[in-house]
Design a protein around this motif. Structure first.
Motif, short mmCIF file in Angstrom:
data_model
loop_
_atom_site.label_atom_id
_atom_site.label_comp_id
_atom_site.label_asym_id
_atom_site.label_seq_id
_atom_site.Cartn_x
_atom_site.Cartn_y
_atom_site.Cartn_z
N ARG A 101 -36.67 7.27 9.17
CA ARG A 101 -36.90 6.27 8.07
C ARG A 101 -37.84 5.22 8.94
O ARG A 101 -38.10 4.37 8.16
N TYR A 142 -36.29 14.13 8.67
CA TYR A 142 -37.56 13.33 8.58
C TYR A 142 -38.46 14.15 7.24
O TYR A 142 -39.12 13.55 6.69
N SER A 143 -38.36 15.43 6.89
CA SER A 143 -39.07 16.09 5.70
C SER A 143 -38.39 15.57 4.45
O SER A 143 -39.06 15.53 3.29
N ARG A 174 -41.86 9.32 2.26
CA ARG A 174 -43.05 9.39 3.02
C ARG A 174 -43.88 7.95 2.77
O ARG A 174 -43.84 7.74 1.66
N PRO A 193 -50.47 8.32 4.02
CA PRO A 193 -51.15 9.37 4.93
C PRO A 193 -52.11 8.53 6.04
O PRO A 193 -52.50 7.67 5.85
N GLY A 239 -48.25 17.71 8.30
CA GLY A 239 -48.44 16.84 9.37
C GLY A 239 -49.27 17.70 10.54
O GLY A 239 -49.66 17.27 11.66
N SER A 298 -41.44 22.28 4.76
CA SER A 298 -42.02 21.43 5.82
C SER A 298 -42.79 22.57 6.56
O SER A 298 -42.50 23.95 6.27
N ASP A 318 -50.39 13.99 6.72
CA ASP A 318 -49.15 13.21 6.69
C ASP A 318 -48.67 12.93 8.21
O ASP A 318 -48.21 14.22 8.94
N PHE A 320 -46.17 13.55 11.12
CA PHE A 320 -44.92 14.12 11.07
C PHE A 320 -44.68 14.57 12.58
O PHE A 320 -45.28 15.37 12.95
#
Length: 443
Positions: A108, A137-138, A142, A145, A190, A236, A436, A438
């Motif tokens: 986070r 993380y997924s 979020r 972007p 990502g 993901s 995104d 990632f």
């Protein structure tokens, strides 16, 4: 009480004498006033009253200098044993910290903080590549972007990435041979899909980690322009992804990363008229497993569900005086952004597709004070991101403006100029796509 009044009168007379003759005398006077009601003595020194046991009174009576602040080195020396004990105690606490909770906290953090986190030690760096962290993380909320863009500069490094949270441009190195000229076509999870100018070779990369993968060339030979879209197989990119390209003649193929092969599932329906007249200025948008392509003649949208191979075509009339329009997506809804040009006035507008009526409904437009800058100019617009946050490149003769539009907040914001770290020359953005960020996505 008469004695108290006489005493107060005497003190007042002495004060008057001091005001007349003792203004330059030293030391400064000190008066003691008796508080008969509470049975205490108060010290009046230069008009400020404090308790009899005050620090100031003690200093004046013993004729001592005030205490001086000790150097920081001496203070730290006294605190050293305590500091070591505290560090030891913190180590005893943190060594038992649960690993899964640790990953939840790190997942986070802002992206920039995560990459600083990687530089601490090898264990923390390897943690970000683990399956458990990728899952954490997924599942974490979020942020905005980022934008992966290509500049007009004929340099070896013409890639620029924009972080809208920090409003900062980054200039990463491109992990490709200098002879390869690629453009970003789509993104998901990502990962960014790059296509070379021959429209034959595809590459998948993670712009944050600079990991790169060249996927097998498509089976169709020849140089033809195609529209490219991407969807995820699961939550993901680690669950796999699909890349689809579509040409005006109705030819298309789908690449599955889990099989590392191209295929052509299903048959293009004969009810859809060919050629398609695809709007290549508009990147396809993904809603779930469905890709939406913008078409002309007739104006409308063409959709393809990658999961079941079903095609659909929707004839949707465009708003009047609309130019440079492109599709966008927000919370599962299909949006439209474009320039409204009437007479000498130009304005950027946002529409939402109404599912019941299949008509575009205007939901927002650029502030009028910004649009005044475009008055009388022949403007051209390119949309660089089409999911949640839009980046719009607005160009005219001797003018280049970059703005972002947040579909959730309905907020317009100007983007700072893109310049190399060691140069003052402004970089002009040619094309790009949103992605995104990632850190653990694998190409």
């Amino acid at each position: 009480m008469g004695e108290v009044a006489a005493l107060r009168q005497l003190v007042g007379q002495v004060q008057e004498l001091w005001d007349l003759y003792g203004a330059n005398a030293h030391p400064l006077p000190r008066w003691y006033l008796l508080d008969f009601e509470h049975g205490s003595v108060k010290d009046d020194y230069c008009g400020g009253r404090t308790g009899y046991n005050s620090e100031l009174l003690k200093i004046m009576e013993t004729n001592q200098s005030p205490p001086r602040k000790r150097p920081r080195r001496d203070r730290n020396r006294d605190k050293a044993p305590c500091s070591n004990a505290t560090e030891a105690m913190q180590y005893e606490i943190w060594k038992e910290f649960p690993e899964d909770l640790f990953e939840t906290v790190v997942a986070r953090l802002p992206v920039a903080a995560i990459f600083r986190f990687r530089a601490v030690c090898r264990k923390w760096s390897s943690l970000l590549g683990s399956d458990s962290f990728s899952r954490q993380y997924s599942e974490a909320p979020r942020g905005l972007p980022w934008f992966y863009t290509i500049t007009h500069e004929n340099a070896n490094n013409n890639v620029a990435m924009y972080d809208p949270s920090l409003r900062k441009w980054h200039h990463p190195s491109v992990p490709l041979a200098p002879t390869k000229i690629v453009i970003p076509m789509a993104s998901v999870g990502g990962l960014v899909c790059l296509l070379d100018l021959s429209h034959r070779n595809f590459y998948i990369c993670n712009p944050l980690t600079q990991s790169l993968k060249e996927i097998p060339p498509r089976s169709v030979q020849g140089w033809s322009r195609v529209a490219v879209g991407m969807v995820l197989n699961g939550r993901s990119s680690n669950d796999g992804y699909k890349v689809m390209w579509l040409g005006n003649d109705g030819t298309y193929e789908v690449y599955d990363s889990t099989k590392n092969t191209w295929s052509r599932p299903g048959v293009f329906p004969p009810s859809i008229k060919l050629p398609l007249a695809l709007n290549f200025r508009s990147q396809p948008v993904a809603v779930g497993s469905t890709l939406y392509f913008m078409c002309a003649e007739p104006d409308g949208v063409l959709s393809y569900d990658v999961s079941n191979g079903i095609w659909r075509q929707f004839a949707i009339p465009l708003p009047l005086y609309l130019t440079d329009h492109t599709l966008a997506e927000f919370q599962g809804k299909v949006m439209l952004v474009g320039l409204l040009c009437k007479n000498a006035a130009t304005c950027v507008c946002i529409w939402e597709l109404q599912k019941m009526t299949l008509l575009w409904k205007e939901v927002d437009r650029m502030p009028n004070i910004w649009c005044l800058e475009f008055y009388g100019k022949h403007m051209k617009m390119t949309c660089l991101g089409n999911s949640g946050l839009l980046m719009l490149s607005l160009k005219a003769k001797r003018m280049n403006r970059l703005v972002t539009y947040n579909l959730l907040r309905r907020e317009w914001q100007k983007v700072p100029d893109c310049m190399l770290p060691c140069s003052r020359k402004k970089q002009w953005i040619a094309c790009g796509t949103a992605f995104d960020p990632f850190p653990s996505a694998l190409a």
